[in-house]
Scaffold this motif. Structure first.
Motif, PDB file in Angstrom:
ATOM      1  N   HIS A  14      20.678  28.268  29.655  1.00  0.00           N
ATOM      2  CA  HIS A  14      21.277  27.188  30.443  1.00  0.00           C
ATOM      3  C   HIS A  14      20.995  25.821  29.818  1.00  0.00           C
ATOM      4  O   HIS A  14      19.909  25.580  29.312  1.00  0.00           O
ATOM      5  CB  HIS A  14      20.686  27.230  31.864  1.00  0.00           C
TER       6      HIS A  14
ATOM      7  N   TYR B 118      23.408  26.437  38.252  1.00  0.00           N
ATOM      8  CA  TYR B 118      22.609  27.356  37.434  1.00  0.00           C
ATOM      9  C   TYR B 118      22.398  28.676  38.185  1.00  0.00           C
ATOM     10  O   TYR B 118      22.494  29.770  37.625  1.00  0.00           O
ATOM     11  CB  TYR B 118      21.298  26.656  37.126  1.00  0.00           C
TER      12      TYR B 118
ATOM     13  N   ALA C  98      25.543  30.688  38.070  1.00  0.00           N
ATOM     14  CA  ALA C  98      25.706  31.354  36.780  1.00  0.00           C
ATOM     15  C   ALA C  98      24.945  32.669  36.747  1.00  0.00           C
ATOM     16  O   ALA C  98      25.468  33.696  36.279  1.00  0.00           O
ATOM     17  CB  ALA C  98      25.237  30.432  35.649  1.00  0.00           C
TER      18      ALA C  98
ATOM     19  N   HIS D 112      25.280  29.255  29.953  1.00  0.00           N
ATOM     20  CA  HIS D 112      25.795  28.299  30.931  1.00  0.00           C
ATOM     21  C   HIS D 112      25.445  26.903  30.433  1.00  0.00           C
ATOM     22  O   HIS D 112      24.400  26.346  30.760  1.00  0.00           O
ATOM     23  CB  HIS D 112      25.177  28.570  32.310  1.00  0.00           C
TER      24      HIS D 112
ATOM     25  N   GLN E 173      26.357  23.242  30.592  1.00  0.00           N
ATOM     26  CA  GLN E 173      27.099  22.243  31.345  1.00  0.00           C
ATOM     27  C   GLN E 173      27.310  21.005  30.487  1.00  0.00           C
ATOM     28  O   GLN E 173      26.486  20.672  29.636  1.00  0.00           O
ATOM     29  CB  GLN E 173      26.335  21.872  32.617  1.00  0.00           C
TER      30      GLN E 173
ATOM     31  N   LEU F   4      30.638  28.652  31.904  1.00  0.00           N
ATOM     32  CA  LEU F   4      29.874  29.904  31.851  1.00  0.00           C
ATOM     33  C   LEU F   4      30.542  30.894  30.905  1.00  0.00           C
ATOM     34  O   LEU F   4      31.734  31.139  30.998  1.00  0.00           O
ATOM     35  CB  LEU F   4      29.778  30.530  33.245  1.00  0.00           C
TER      36      LEU F   4
END
Length: 171
Positions: free
Chosen positions: A78, A127, A130, A144, A146, A162
């Motif tokens: 992430h 998060y 995801a 993931h 962003q 994602l």
């Protein structure tokens, strides 16, 4: 030489009952205040990710599980909207776990909420979404990442951030 990545490792535990997942609403003053996430926390030194998920779940909800009662559901690489990178291990409790969850950390969470994972609410941390999406898709790993300015909460128009990576078995 390229700089090595150093990032926090998070552990999440998905507790499912009646087709819904247990979420905790984050208290004012916390990151993502007012948003929902499963029992979770950072992996501490000397601890493995599964043990951290079990520990955090007991600390936050009072539900005590043995490590053998949980399985890895997905791992999420992430990057948040501010650019910080994390690795999140999402574990799922095996069916038949016992106990009634309670809010054992009222300074960190304002309430417990059961949500339908197939219809994620807008007040879910992105998060978290995801990890749940990867678990529901049986994707063992997902990215993931962003973009700058992406919302911290789940928004359907941000689903392109994602990437689910499915495990392919060679024959």
């Amino acid at each position: 030489m390229a700089e090595r990545l150093r990032c926090p490792v998070d552990a999440y535990l998905l507790l499912e009952r009646g087709g819904k997942l247990l979420m905790l609403r984050r208290a004012p003053g916390a990151y993502a205040a007012g948003l929902l996430c499963p029992p979770s926390g950072h992996v501490e030194a000397g601890e493995d990710a599964r043990g951290a998920a079990v520990r955090e779940t007991a600390e936050e909800t009072g539900v005590t599980l043995r490590p053998g009662q949980v399985r890895c559901a997905a791992v999420i690489h992430h990057r948040g909207p501010g650019g910080q990178v994390r690795i999140g291990w999402f574990f799922a409790a095996e069916p038949g776990w016992a106990g009634e969850p309670v809010n054992r950390e009222p300074a960190k969470h304002t309430e417990l909420v059961w949500v339908d994972p197939a219809a994620p609410p807008d007040d879910l941390v992105a998060y978290t979404w995801a990890g749940i999406r990867a678990w529901m898709s049986a994707a063992p790993y997902a990215i993931h990442f962003q973009g700058a300015g992406s919302p911290v909460n789940y928004e359907p128009d941000q689903e392109h951030e994602l990437t689910l990576l499915m495990q392919h078995i060679r024959t």
